[in-house]
Design a protein around this motif. Structure first.
Motif, short mmCIF file in Angstrom:
data_model
loop_
_atom_site.label_atom_id
_atom_site.label_comp_id
_atom_site.label_asym_id
_atom_site.label_seq_id
_atom_site.Cartn_x
_atom_site.Cartn_y
_atom_site.Cartn_z
N PRO A 1 26.06 26.15 57.64
CA PRO A 1 26.29 26.58 59.02
C PRO A 1 27.33 27.67 59.18
N GLN A 2 27.94 28.10 58.11
CA GLN A 2 28.95 29.15 58.24
C GLN A 2 28.32 30.41 58.78
N PRO A 3 29.08 31.13 59.58
CA PRO A 3 28.51 32.38 60.09
C PRO A 3 28.34 33.40 58.97
N MET A 4 27.48 34.35 59.21
CA MET A 4 27.18 35.39 58.23
C MET A 4 28.37 36.31 58.11
N PRO B 1 29.86 39.98 57.13
CA PRO B 1 29.36 41.33 56.92
C PRO B 1 29.63 41.80 55.50
N LYS C 1 21.26 34.53 54.29
CA LYS C 1 21.01 34.61 55.72
C LYS C 1 20.48 35.97 56.13
N TRP D 1 17.16 37.17 58.43
CA TRP D 1 17.21 37.99 59.65
C TRP D 1 16.34 39.23 59.51
N TYR E 1 30.81 33.91 65.09
CA TYR E 1 29.39 34.16 64.85
C TYR E 1 28.96 35.52 65.36
N TRP F 1 30.93 44.45 54.37
CA TRP F 1 32.14 45.23 54.10
C TRP F 1 33.39 44.35 54.03
N TYR G 1 20.56 28.34 58.14
CA TYR G 1 21.71 27.88 58.93
C TYR G 1 21.92 26.38 58.84
N GLU H 1 25.69 37.09 64.02
CA GLU H 1 24.47 36.50 64.56
C GLU H 1 24.20 36.98 65.96
N VAL I 1 12.80 38.39 60.13
CA VAL I 1 12.46 38.27 61.55
C VAL I 1 12.18 39.66 62.12
#
Lengths: 482, 102
Positions: B95-98, B100, B50, B54, A131, B102, B91, A134, B57
């Motif tokens: 729930p997978q992380p973002m 990047p 996602k 962000w 993560y 590239w 999320y 994040e 925010v």
């Protein structure tokens, strides 16, 4: 027999034809533990072979349970079997008749197929490292919040420092210091009015020669991280803007500005009064004994330059020269109306309201990296402001200057009227049409025919009169022309 | 040495400050950032992106930092809550992380 049956089952997988239990028994008889050895070798080799291992591992414990005496040997045999299983593969198969395995795929081929190990999806992995984006985002947010708090506090400290150093001077000159405008009456609050995290206002009033003075401390946006980063590329100064509004009798008619070359060029384009009255390009300050970096915009041409501008400047020149680095612009005007308003088409324009004003814009030294101590250096500039308020009251144009000034103002007004002439005519026309329409409606709505007729006659008479008037006017003009 | 004349140039008739809002001095940044924040949070919620959430925010934080003290806190809070809800919803749904770009 039970054991034999079990071994039968075990061996039966390799060859269904191999169902002769007697042969097995003979085979086993040669060596008491030969069957087990072979079985163990077979079972050891099972996991690597293509035919899926079905019952061998459970079968083995069953065998172990059955015969305690053979357990240890079996285990040993098993271990050996497992360790040497790779090398024994070929040995194992060489014991058997190759014909037995007709039609079956050679297990060795399957060994060459690669095992595909799928990766576990990241969110099931139970590690925070996946993560990282994040975590980066949250860290960025925290950095923004930290910068907000630090920047806000710094601006607040600078404002307080400024006010503390200037408070005495202001309170001795003005009866009212600090009014936020919330109450109807003028009430002195005695402190700065915070408009923003980076803009602080102070209204001072109650003095001879002026109506009031609005001081705006326009700091750099230290509370916004984006702005802080932008300032690293292009440094910006904190500024103090002072606007003094004067009563009508306190100032003679002139328009004048002095400041940095950039500021003068910008103001000449933006400000309504400077663009109208000071049409010449900014003159270099060196002509009047000021530092090179300053430029001057004045309304008067060369003729009366000596009288007013010089007079004004000589009195202020020592202030200006000493603090030239802090002066962004000084603008005195009796026709001040703010910046040029972008006018919408089709709207009848009125001349913008003007007010006699003195405007000062000072740069705080430090180019953004100011400390509260630097605020004390602005005190002499405030003295200059107070001094110039008194001076402007006493300053009077001579006769020539006054004539020129009046002519200028008349010219500007005429131009304005000409520009708006068409628009005003159209507006008047529409108004007249509306009036007629309203009258006609009134006549129509009258129920009584008598009254209607009378009203119509009255309207007709009025129209006739108007036409006669116009004709008279035309005749008069013709006579005059002749 | 101050003479009596130097003293008290003050008068008692004081004028209150003019309450007209000077349009040239108003900074449009907080309004733009507010609008951007709302757009990004709607994109993040609808399209389940996602990074949109962000950015929303961040926009709402920037809008808050640049806002005038006379501005409604309700507006700020609502835009802030909307962007936080966009992040949380993205999320919960995935729930997978973002990853990047590239």
């Amino acid at each position: 027999i039970h054991i034999a049956n079990v071994t039968c089952v075990v061996l039966g997988r390799y060859n269904d034809d191999f169902d002769d239990g007697e042969d097995l028994a003979d085979f086993a008889d040669d060596n008491d533990f030969a069957e087990f050895e072979d079985v163990s070798e077979d079972t050891a080799a099972e996991p690597e072979t293509a035919p899926p291992p079905r019952g061998a591992p459970p079968a083995q414990p069953a065998e172990d349970d059955e015969d305690e005496a053979t357990v240890e040997l079996e285990e040993d045999g098993q271990e050996d079997g497992f360790e040497d299983s790779d090398t024994q593969d070929q040995d194992m198969y060489s014991k058997y008749d190759p014909d037995e395995f007709d039609g079956m795929e050679k297990p060795s081929q399957s060994l060459k197929d690669p095992l595909i190990i799928h990766t576990v999806p990241a969110h099931l992995q139970n590690s925070w490292e996946s993560y990282y984006m994040e975590i980066l985002m949250v860290t960025g947010l925290l950095a923004y919040i930290m910068n907000y708090i630090i920047g806000k506090n710094k601006n607040s400290r600078l404002a307080t420092a400024w006010f503390n150093s200037h408070r005495e001077l202001l309170e001795s000159n003005f009866a009212l210091v600090g009014d936020d405008g919330t109450s109807k009456d003028a009430v002195s609050t005695g402190k700065l009015n915070q408009e923003n995290e980076h803009i602080y206002n102070l209204w001072c009033s109650g003095r001879v020669c002026c109506e009031g003075m609005l001081i705006q401390l326009k700091f750099v946006k230290r509370q916004d991280l984006l702005n802080v980063l932008a300032r690293m590329m292009r440094p910006v100064c904190d500024q103090v803007q002072i606007k003094v509004t004067l009563n009508d009798e306190d100032m003679d008619t002139f328009v004048f500005a002095v400041g940095t070359k950039k500021a003068m060029a910008r103001m000449q384009k933006e400000m309504q009064d400077l663009s109208e009255f000071c049409s010449d390009k900014p003159k270099s300050g060196a002509k009047y004994g000021l530092p090179e970096l300053l430029a001057i915009l004045t309304e008067m041409g060369e003729v009366t330059d000596g009288d007013l501008c010089c007079g004004l400047l000589t009195t202020m020149v020592h202030y200006i020269t000493n603090h030239a680095d802090k002066i962004e612009s000084i603008h005195f005007s009796d026709q001040f109306s703010g910046t040029k308003v972008v006018q919408e088409d089709g709207q009848p324009l009125k001349l913008p309201e003007t007010k006699k004003t003195l405007l000062f814009t000072f740069n705080v030294p430090g180019m953004g990296n100011t400390s509260p101590k630097d605020m004390d250096t602005l005190l002499p500039l405030m003295n200059m402001v107070i001094y110039s308020i008194d001076k402007v009251k006493k300053l009077r144009l001579n006769r020539e200057g006054k004539q020129k000034a009046d002519k200028n103002r008349a010219r500007v007004e005429e131009n304005f009227l000409k520009q708006t002439h068409n628009q005003r005519q159209e507006a008047a026309q529409t108004r007249r049409e509306e009036k007629k329409r309203a009258e006609k409606e009134r006549i129509m709505s009258e129920e009584d025919p008598e009254r209607q007729r009378r009203l119509e006659e009255a309207a007709q008479r009025r129209d006739q009169k108007k036409i006669e008037k116009k004709q008279m006017k035309m005749k008069q003009i013709k006579v005059k022309a002749m | 040495y101050r003479t009596r004349q130097d003293e008290d140039k003050r008068r008692l008739n004081c004028y209150p400050p003019s309450t007209e809002a000077n349009p040239t001095l108003e900074d449009p940044t907080p309004d733009y950032m507010n609008l951007l924040g709302m757009i990004f949070s709607m994109c993040g919620l609808m399209l389940k992106l996602k990074w949109c959430a962000w950015i929303a925010v961040y926009c709402s934080f920037i809008s808050f930092a640049n806002s005038r003290s006379s501005e409604d806190t309700k507006q700020m809070m609502s835009s802030f809550m909307l962007s936080i809800s966009a992040v949380v919803m993205s999320y919960l749904q995935n729930p997978q992380p973002m990853s990047p770009p590239w």
